[in-house]
Design a protein around this motif. Sequence first.
Motif, PDB file in Angstrom:
ATOM      1  N   VAL A  52     -14.086   7.146   0.907  1.00 15.36           N
ATOM      2  CA  VAL A  52     -12.918   6.322   0.582  1.00 15.36           C
ATOM      3  C   VAL A  52     -12.709   6.262  -0.925  1.00 15.36           C
ATOM      4  O   VAL A  52     -11.582   6.428  -1.426  1.00 15.36           O
ATOM      5  CB  VAL A  52     -13.072   4.909   1.167  1.00 15.36           C
ATOM      6  CG1 VAL A  52     -11.964   3.992   0.650  1.00 15.36           C
ATOM      7  CG2 VAL A  52     -13.049   4.948   2.691  1.00 15.36           C
ATOM      8  N   GLU A  81     -11.421   9.741  -2.157  1.00 10.68           N
ATOM      9  CA  GLU A  81     -10.053  10.072  -1.737  1.00 10.68           C
ATOM     10  C   GLU A  81      -9.018   9.166  -2.394  1.00 10.68           C
ATOM     11  O   GLU A  81      -7.939   9.627  -2.772  1.00 10.68           O
ATOM     12  CB  GLU A  81      -9.946   9.969  -0.210  1.00 10.68           C
ATOM     13  CG  GLU A  81     -10.724  11.071   0.513  1.00 10.68           C
ATOM     14  CD  GLU A  81     -10.869  10.810   1.995  1.00 10.68           C
ATOM     15  OE1 GLU A  81     -10.309   9.793   2.477  1.00 10.68           O
ATOM     16  OE2 GLU A  81     -11.551  11.604   2.679  1.00 10.68           O
ATOM     17  N   LYS A  82      -9.345   7.890  -2.593  1.00  9.30           N
ATOM     18  CA  LYS A  82      -8.364   6.947  -3.136  1.00  9.30           C
ATOM     19  C   LYS A  82      -8.275   6.988  -4.660  1.00  9.30           C
ATOM     20  O   LYS A  82      -7.194   6.802  -5.230  1.00  9.30           O
ATOM     21  CB  LYS A  82      -8.710   5.513  -2.694  1.00  9.30           C
ATOM     22  CG  LYS A  82      -8.442   5.222  -1.240  1.00  9.30           C
ATOM     23  CD  LYS A  82      -8.701   3.766  -0.903  1.00  9.30           C
ATOM     24  CE  LYS A  82      -7.695   2.823  -1.530  1.00  9.30           C
ATOM     25  NZ  LYS A  82      -7.873   1.421  -1.067  1.00  9.30           N
ATOM     26  N   TYR A  83      -9.419   7.257  -5.337  1.00 10.32           N
ATOM     27  CA  TYR A  83      -9.428   7.031  -6.776  1.00 10.32           C
ATOM     28  C   TYR A  83      -9.811   8.239  -7.634  1.00 10.32           C
ATOM     29  O   TYR A  83      -9.546   8.237  -8.839  1.00 10.32           O
ATOM     30  CB  TYR A  83     -10.381   5.875  -7.107  1.00 10.32           C
ATOM     31  CG  TYR A  83     -10.101   4.636  -6.316  1.00 10.32           C
ATOM     32  CD1 TYR A  83      -8.881   3.971  -6.442  1.00 10.32           C
ATOM     33  CD2 TYR A  83     -11.038   4.134  -5.421  1.00 10.32           C
ATOM     34  CE1 TYR A  83      -8.617   2.821  -5.698  1.00 10.32           C
ATOM     35  CE2 TYR A  83     -10.780   2.988  -4.674  1.00 10.32           C
ATOM     36  CZ  TYR A  83      -9.568   2.333  -4.814  1.00 10.32           C
ATOM     37  OH  TYR A  83      -9.295   1.213  -4.074  1.00 10.32           O
ATOM     38  N   CYS A 133     -18.804   9.169  -6.988  1.00  9.73           N
ATOM     39  CA  CYS A 133     -18.338   8.302  -5.898  1.00  9.73           C
ATOM     40  C   CYS A 133     -19.441   8.036  -4.888  1.00  9.73           C
ATOM     41  O   CYS A 133     -19.519   6.933  -4.315  1.00  9.73           O
ATOM     42  CB  CYS A 133     -17.118   8.927  -5.217  1.00  9.73           C
ATOM     43  SG  CYS A 133     -15.631   8.910  -6.252  1.00  9.73           S
ATOM     44  N   ASP A 186     -11.163  -3.284  -4.652  1.00 14.30           N
ATOM     45  CA  ASP A 186     -10.326  -2.100  -4.871  1.00 14.30           C
ATOM     46  C   ASP A 186      -9.792  -2.016  -6.291  1.00 14.30           C
ATOM     47  O   ASP A 186      -9.695  -0.923  -6.868  1.00 14.30           O
ATOM     48  CB  ASP A 186      -9.150  -2.093  -3.874  1.00 14.30           C
ATOM     49  CG  ASP A 186      -9.586  -1.740  -2.471  1.00 14.30           C
ATOM     50  OD1 ASP A 186     -10.725  -1.244  -2.319  1.00 14.30           O
ATOM     51  OD2 ASP A 186      -8.802  -1.953  -1.527  1.00 14.30           O
ATOM     52  N   GLU A 212     -10.681   1.198  -8.758  1.00 13.06           N
ATOM     53  CA  GLU A 212      -9.674   2.053  -9.385  1.00 13.06           C
ATOM     54  C   GLU A 212      -9.872   2.098 -10.894  1.00 13.06           C
ATOM     55  O   GLU A 212      -9.816   3.177 -11.501  1.00 13.06           O
ATOM     56  CB  GLU A 212      -8.268   1.550  -9.069  1.00 13.06           C
ATOM     57  CG  GLU A 212      -7.184   2.426  -9.682  1.00 13.06           C
ATOM     58  CD  GLU A 212      -5.786   2.035  -9.239  1.00 13.06           C
ATOM     59  OE1 GLU A 212      -4.870   2.865  -9.428  1.00 13.06           O
ATOM     60  OE2 GLU A 212      -5.615   0.928  -8.709  1.00 13.06           O
TER      61      GLU A 212
END
Length: 465
Positions: free
Chosen positions: A18, A21-23, A428, A444, A448
């Motif tokens: 996660v 993929e997100k950051y 990560c 979150d 980020e």
Amino acid sequence: MKKFIDEDFMLESVTAKVLYEKYAAGLPIIDYHCHINPKEIYEDLKYENITQVWLYGDHYKWRVMRASGIEERYITGDADDYEKFCKYAETLECCIGNPLYHWSHMELKKYFGYDGILSSETADKVWHLCNKVLREQPLSVRRIIEESNVEVICTTDDPTDSLIWHQKLKEDNYSVKVLPAWRPDQLVNIEKTAFAEYIKKLGEASGVNITDWYSLKDAIRKRIDYFDEKGCCVSDHGVAYIPYRRCSESELDRTLRNALEGQKISACEIESYKTEVLMFMASEYKKRDWVMQFHYGCDRNNNSRQFKILGPDTGYDCISNYAPSGKIVRFLDDVNLESGLPKTILYSLNPSDNAVIDSIIGSFQNSDAAGKIQHGSAWWFNDNKAGMEQQLISLASMGVLGKFVGMLTDSRSFLSYTRHDYFRRILCSLIGRWVDQGEYPKDDQMFEKIIRGICHDNAETYFGF
């Protein structure tokens, strides 16, 4: 076909996936230290086969081939490129635990669309597939850079360099910033036999007749100004260790004059010269808000027999365990007292120095910049999973990991940009491990800030890109 690299490669948990993929995935690359040739970017070099882009000049691969007992003719010798590629594929089979196994497969997947396993059995198939891509796309240098989502490249350039290729790229309105970086090792290494000849060359480039310490300083200033005009904002120094032995300007002047006349100079005079010339340049960097980098802790060209045949940077270097922390501290302290420290990054090739560096940098931080004094990323013998994790854990334990400026390639290969992705996956996974162990909250907004910062934003701010 059996696949090896997938989207979850190196991501050890759901949390790590996660976070990546997100950051991290898809962020532009800032490669603030490398050894690629700007001329090859301008001319958009194309390759005839995979060996040319993969094995030419790559001493990482040469070392493992030698360790596997491969004859030198298949490494740097007169064997044809197909034979060399097959020998590397054969070698790779036994490289379990070596980052080359990962990097090689990541590069094959990203740039050539091959997600199988490279081995002696598949070498012929992979050879033809890669060469087809190189020929038909074609996969040129600029296309590799653009497909890698590279935003900034800082090359490594001698003070006498004309920087013509950087200028041409700028005039060409090339979308990627290709900036020079000041690497003055040849003017620092007064003990080298070619020193006097080099100083003559520096004089010609600067328009200064260098006869003493005062004219040398004038020449250095002029060349630093020239680099600054061309967009340079970073220096780099490759030293065995950071020296510290002060002397007067009159003593320094005498040492330099003797060296220019070809006279023998003592070890103490050598260290004094190196200390003073590095301190002088540090003061000039501070005036221009340049970043000062030190790469140290390497014993070079250990194999005298092969050095005579192949020259430097051919895979015969090793880690040095001599880098006195007291000299580093005294050097930084004197620079700080006399001119103020520029933003500084310290890299040691010896992983045993991680905690030493992290304790030193904490002694010189201030509000000039977030993370003003940096512990540089794991490099060369340490840019593997274990080495990267050790550097990150040490920095996190003793400093502020969230202000780290992240990864670089330190490479001569245009395919090495996958190392940024490799680093991001390891980062990560490490952060994900801490979160899953309850050592950091699931936040979150902070994820980020921290991950995006380390992978891109911190470097952009720190270097002023």
